[in-house]
Design a protein around this motif. Structure first.
Motif, PDB file in Angstrom:
ATOM      1  N   GLN A   1       0.839  -1.198   0.000  1.00 36.00           N
ATOM      2  CA  GLN A   1       0.000   0.000   0.000  1.00 36.00           C
ATOM      3  C   GLN A   1       0.877   1.253   0.000  1.00 36.00           C
ATOM      4  OE1 GLN A   1      -2.411   0.471   3.515  1.00 36.00           O
ATOM      5  NE2 GLN A   1      -3.460   2.274   2.707  1.00 36.00           N
ATOM      6  N   VAL A   2       1.900   1.265   0.816  1.00 41.47           N
ATOM      7  CA  VAL A   2       2.795   2.425   0.882  1.00 41.47           C
ATOM      8  C   VAL A   2       3.618   2.533  -0.401  1.00 41.47           C
ATOM      9  CG1 VAL A   2       4.724   3.469   2.134  1.00 41.47           C
ATOM     10  CG2 VAL A   2       2.806   2.472   3.391  1.00 41.47           C
ATOM     11  N   LYS A   3       4.040   1.408  -0.963  1.00 38.63           N
ATOM     12  CA  LYS A   3       4.761   1.451  -2.241  1.00 38.63           C
ATOM     13  C   LYS A   3       3.853   2.035  -3.329  1.00 38.63           C
ATOM     14  CE  LYS A   3       7.899  -2.340  -1.298  1.00 38.63           C
ATOM     15  NZ  LYS A   3       9.187  -2.506  -1.919  1.00 38.63           N
ATOM     16  N   PHE A   4       2.570   1.690  -3.297  1.00 42.47           N
ATOM     17  CA  PHE A   4       1.605   2.253  -4.245  1.00 42.47           C
ATOM     18  C   PHE A   4       1.522   3.772  -4.064  1.00 42.47           C
ATOM     19  CE2 PHE A   4      -2.827   3.552  -5.130  1.00 42.47           C
ATOM     20  CZ  PHE A   4      -2.894   3.242  -6.478  1.00 42.47           C
ATOM     21  N   TYR A   5       1.465   4.239  -2.824  1.00 50.90           N
ATOM     22  CA  TYR A   5       1.423   5.684  -2.562  1.00 50.90           C
ATOM     23  C   TYR A   5       2.697   6.373  -3.058  1.00 50.90           C
ATOM     24  CZ  TYR A   5      -2.582   4.853   0.542  1.00 50.90           C
ATOM     25  OH  TYR A   5      -3.794   4.519   1.067  1.00 50.90           O
ATOM     26  N   LEU A   6       3.839   5.748  -2.828  1.00 51.05           N
ATOM     27  CA  LEU A   6       5.104   6.310  -3.320  1.00 51.05           C
ATOM     28  C   LEU A   6       5.085   6.419  -4.849  1.00 51.05           C
ATOM     29  CD1 LEU A   6       7.540   4.399  -0.955  1.00 51.05           C
ATOM     30  CD2 LEU A   6       7.281   6.891  -1.049  1.00 51.05           C
TER      31      LEU A   6
ATOM     32  N   SER B   1       4.850  13.846  -9.841  1.00 53.45           N
ATOM     33  CA  SER B   1       6.079  14.650  -9.729  1.00 53.45           C
ATOM     34  C   SER B   1       6.271  15.232  -8.335  1.00 53.45           C
ATOM     35  CB  SER B   1       6.091  15.773 -10.774  1.00 53.45           C
ATOM     36  OG  SER B   1       6.013  15.236 -12.070  1.00 53.45           O
ATOM     37  N   ILE B   2       5.843  14.468  -7.320  1.00 61.58           N
ATOM     38  CA  ILE B   2       6.063  14.859  -5.926  1.00 61.58           C
ATOM     39  C   ILE B   2       7.155  13.956  -5.375  1.00 61.58           C
ATOM     40  CG2 ILE B   2       5.044  15.063  -3.621  1.00 61.58           C
ATOM     41  CD1 ILE B   2       2.304  15.276  -5.053  1.00 61.58           C
ATOM     42  N   GLU B   3       8.231  14.560  -4.948  1.00 58.26           N
ATOM     43  CA  GLU B   3       9.347  13.774  -4.439  1.00 58.26           C
ATOM     44  C   GLU B   3       9.016  13.215  -3.063  1.00 58.26           C
ATOM     45  OE1 GLU B   3      14.048  14.123  -3.227  1.00 58.26           O
ATOM     46  OE2 GLU B   3      13.013  15.876  -4.006  1.00 58.26           O
ATOM     47  N   ALA B   4       9.094  11.910  -2.941  1.00 54.81           N
ATOM     48  CA  ALA B   4       8.933  11.229  -1.661  1.00 54.81           C
ATOM     49  C   ALA B   4      10.101  10.264  -1.519  1.00 54.81           C
ATOM     50  CB  ALA B   4       7.609  10.483  -1.602  1.00 54.81           C
ATOM     51  N   VAL B   5      10.874  10.432  -0.473  1.00 56.11           N
ATOM     52  CA  VAL B   5      12.067   9.627  -0.271  1.00 56.11           C
ATOM     53  C   VAL B   5      11.721   8.201   0.138  1.00 56.11           C
ATOM     54  CG1 VAL B   5      14.178   9.410   1.111  1.00 56.11           C
ATOM     55  CG2 VAL B   5      13.416  11.653   0.344  1.00 56.11           C
ATOM     56  N   LYS B   6      10.755   8.088   1.051  1.00 57.55           N
ATOM     57  CA  LYS B   6      10.394   6.762   1.568  1.00 57.55           C
ATOM     58  C   LYS B   6       9.054   6.857   2.280  1.00 57.55           C
ATOM     59  CE  LYS B   6      12.933   7.487   5.868  1.00 57.55           C
ATOM     60  NZ  LYS B   6      14.048   7.029   6.695  1.00 57.55           N
ATOM     61  N   GLY B   7       8.598   5.709   2.738  1.00 58.98           N
ATOM     62  CA  GLY B   7       7.402   5.638   3.559  1.00 58.98           C
ATOM     63  C   GLY B   7       7.742   4.994   4.884  1.00 58.98           C
ATOM     64  N   ILE B   8       6.950   5.327   5.884  1.00 58.56           N
ATOM     65  CA  ILE B   8       7.102   4.697   7.190  1.00 58.56           C
ATOM     66  C   ILE B   8       5.723   4.228   7.626  1.00 58.56           C
ATOM     67  CG2 ILE B   8       7.649   5.031   9.637  1.00 58.56           C
ATOM     68  CD1 ILE B   8       9.821   6.983   8.795  1.00 58.56           C
TER      69      ILE B   8
END
Length: 143
Positions: free
Chosen positions: A64-69, A76-83
């Protein structure tokens, strides 16, 4: 289940600034509309945060978080990682998105679209995990 998660999120992380609110966004992939609702995004550190009520870490949470990333990348929104935060476990799980993950997500989205367009529903699988799925009623409505 979603309501339970919302209650845990609101009651557990009281120290979070109010500027951290849920973000809804979407994108399109090969003509398929995609949408997500992130618990909160830390714009300073570029980290997606998700809170789970579960008492175990599950692959579904990670994907789910990988999908959001992936959605953020498509916007074009930079996201480094999810927690992923598990308050009941007092644990955090870090999630990164790889190129292989993106290929898997693209393939999966196309497969889901084919299922949605099909005239025939896939057979019920009666797996143990089904009983805790948010979509349980959709599969077992006729039983």
């Amino acid at each position: 289940m979603v309501a339970d998660g919302k209650l845990i999120e609101e009651g557990t992380y009281l120290q979070r600034p109010e500027r951290y609110e849920q973000i809804e966004f979407g994108s399109e992939f090969q003509g398929i509309s995609l949408a997500g609702k992130i618990d909160f995004f830390d714009t300073r550190n570029k980290i997606i945060h998700e809170t789970k009520r579960s008492n175990k870490v599950e692959q579904a949470h990670i994907w789910q978080v990988k999908f959001y990333l992936w959605l953020m990348k498509m916007n074009s929104i930079e996201a480094v990682k999810g927690i992923i935060e598990y308050p009941t476990l007092r644990r955090k799980e870090e999630v990164l998105l790889t190129e292989e993950d993106i290929l898997y997500l693209e393939k999966t989205v196309v497969e889901i679209q084919k299922l949605m367009e099909s005239e025939i529903c896939p057979p019920v699988i009666n797996a143990k995990i089904c009983k805790s799925c948010s979509y349980y009623e959709l599969c077992y409505i006729g039983e």
